[in-house]
Design a protein around this motif. Structure first.
Motif, mmCIF file in Angstrom:
data_model
loop_
_atom_site.group_PDB
_atom_site.id
_atom_site.type_symbol
_atom_site.label_atom_id
_atom_site.label_comp_id
_atom_site.label_asym_id
_atom_site.label_seq_id
_atom_site.Cartn_x
_atom_site.Cartn_y
_atom_site.Cartn_z
ATOM 1 N N LEU A 189 53.862 -11.944 -26.222
ATOM 2 C CA LEU A 189 53.583 -13.276 -26.549
ATOM 3 C C LEU A 189 54.779 -13.704 -24.765
ATOM 4 O O LEU A 189 54.029 -13.960 -24.007
ATOM 5 C CB LEU A 189 54.317 -14.201 -27.452
ATOM 6 C CG LEU A 189 54.287 -15.345 -27.369
ATOM 7 C CD1 LEU A 189 52.906 -15.607 -27.231
ATOM 8 C CD2 LEU A 189 55.399 -16.083 -28.207
ATOM 9 N N THR A 190 56.068 -12.893 -25.377
ATOM 10 C CA THR A 190 56.714 -13.577 -23.672
ATOM 11 C C THR A 190 56.233 -12.962 -21.973
ATOM 12 O O THR A 190 55.693 -13.626 -21.024
ATOM 13 C CB THR A 190 58.240 -12.777 -23.594
ATOM 14 O OG1 THR A 190 58.680 -12.789 -24.890
ATOM 15 C CG2 THR A 190 59.127 -12.886 -22.862
ATOM 16 N N SER A 191 55.585 -11.318 -22.169
ATOM 17 C CA SER A 191 55.005 -10.180 -21.285
ATOM 18 C C SER A 191 53.773 -11.630 -20.824
ATOM 19 O O SER A 191 53.386 -12.102 -19.665
ATOM 20 C CB SER A 191 54.049 -9.943 -21.767
ATOM 21 O OG SER A 191 55.251 -8.278 -22.149
ATOM 22 N N GLY A 192 52.483 -12.026 -21.760
ATOM 23 C CA GLY A 192 51.584 -13.034 -21.211
ATOM 24 C C GLY A 192 51.520 -13.989 -20.964
ATOM 25 O O GLY A 192 51.319 -14.310 -19.998
ATOM 26 N N ILE A 193 52.135 -14.827 -21.951
ATOM 27 C CA ILE A 193 53.017 -16.113 -21.499
ATOM 28 C C ILE A 193 53.610 -16.465 -19.490
ATOM 29 O O ILE A 193 53.320 -16.964 -18.505
ATOM 30 C CB ILE A 193 54.151 -17.303 -21.868
ATOM 31 C CG1 ILE A 193 53.438 -17.203 -23.276
ATOM 32 C CG2 ILE A 193 54.246 -18.468 -21.628
ATOM 33 C CD1 ILE A 193 53.616 -17.891 -24.526
#
Length: 220
Positions: A189-193
């Motif tokens: 989630l952190t990577s994508g956002i």
């Protein structure tokens, strides 16, 4: 994008196109009481309102969309204690493919029931004694595609669609974000956002937060 290439903003836009009409564009909301307490505007994007109750559907559906018809025909397998399991089960049902989900035997009963209700087979395991990869390996060896919960470019790109919505919604509100704070489990989630945020606003810091004593990603 390949299995070893990190996703870029084009991959996130492609994921958004695949998910169009299938996901809830969750709102950007705020609490005046919290704003007053902390002396600033604090905006929240409640993915609990998302299909299956979490952001995990975004990545799971995008992963299954990225597979060939032949790959999907072999079925998919995953491991999860609940949210990813529900996302994979729902996505597999929409594509009409078999799904096997390894879930800890002490996972929430409601989530296990939901996964079964969506048509997936649940394989219980002991989270303290069993290695989850060992549980799913026989299914992978027979040809089923592993849908990991976070460490996969298609999963990351799917989760990144939250960032696209977030930045678009903030702009519509006339808000310049001082920072974007993302809850971190495995880091997908952190990577994508982060990719989406940095594309729209390179100077806006985007970082991960985790509850105390549950910060596995930060630990060496």
């Amino acid at each position: 994008m390949t299995a070893t290439t990190p996703p870029g903003i084009a991959d996130i836009h492609a994921a958004a196109a695949r998910l169009a009409g299938l996901i809830v564009e969750t709102p950007l909301i705020e609490s005046q009481e919290l704003n007053k307490r902390f002396g600033g505007r604090i905006l929240f994007k409640p993915e609990t309102l998302q299909r299956t109750g979490s952001f995990k559907f975004r990545g799971a559906y995008n992963k299954l969309s990225s597979l060939s018809d032949e790959e999907r025909s072999q079925g998919v397998v995953a491991f999860s204690s609940g949210n990813h399991a529900q996302g994979v089960a729902a996505s597999a049902a929409m594509f009409g493919v078999k799904a096997v989900i390894a879930m800890p035997s002490d996972a929430p009963a409601m989530k296990i029931a939901n996964v079964r209700k969506m048509g997936a087979e649940v394989v219980p395991f002991d989270r303290f004694r069993d290695d989850r990869m060992s549980v799913v390996r026989p299914y992978v060896e027979r040809g089923m595609v592993l849908v990991p919960p976070f460490d996969d470019p298609a999963i990351i790109a799917g989760q990144g669609t939250i960032g696209l919505e977030l930045m678009r919604q903030a702009k519509a509100l006339g808000v310049d974000l001082d920072a974007v704070v993302i809850p971190c489990g495995g880091g997908g989630l952190t990577s994508g956002i982060s990719v989406a945020v940095k594309d729209a606003s390179p100077n806006t810091p985007a970082g991960a937060v985790a509850t105390e004593h549950s910060d596995d990603t930060r630990r060496p």
